[in-house]
Design a protein around this motif. Structure first.
Motif: not given
Length: 97
Positions: A71-97
């Motif tokens: 249930g995550a979102e792919a943020v970035q994929e560079i070569g063999r490394i990928a970054v994924i994000y999934r909002r937690a129940k108690k979000p710790r990261l603040k994202l812009p609108e």
């Protein structure tokens, strides 16, 4: 939840100095791998994963399988490394609108 370009940019910046937390092996997206990624997403919200050294299309397909299974979102994929994000129940990261 689709990420906007502004949100994606911020997540890329936050992920830049992080190290890969989970490594997907040649066996692909197995139940234990999904379980570990799910646990890591609950703990961190944003994480890097290392994909196997296969062709680009196969790596992209594996990333899509990981995102669908967790249930995550792919943020970035560079070569063999990928970054994924999934909002937690108690979000710790603040994202812009």
């Amino acid at each position: 939840m689709a990420l906007s370009a502004k949100q994606r940019k911020q997540l890329k910046a936050l992920a830049h100095h992080r190290k890969p937390v989970v490594q997907v092996g040649n066996a692909g997206v197995t139940a234990p791998v999904v379980r570990e990624i799910t646990l890591a997403l609950e703990a961190h919200e944003l994480l890097k994963i290392r994909l196997p050294g296969v062709e680009r299309d196969a790596r992209h397909a594996l990333l899509q399988q990981v995102c669908e299974a967790t249930g995550a979102e792919a943020v970035q994929e560079i070569g063999r490394i990928a970054v994924i994000y999934r909002r937690a129940k108690k979000p710790r990261l603040k994202l812009p609108e």
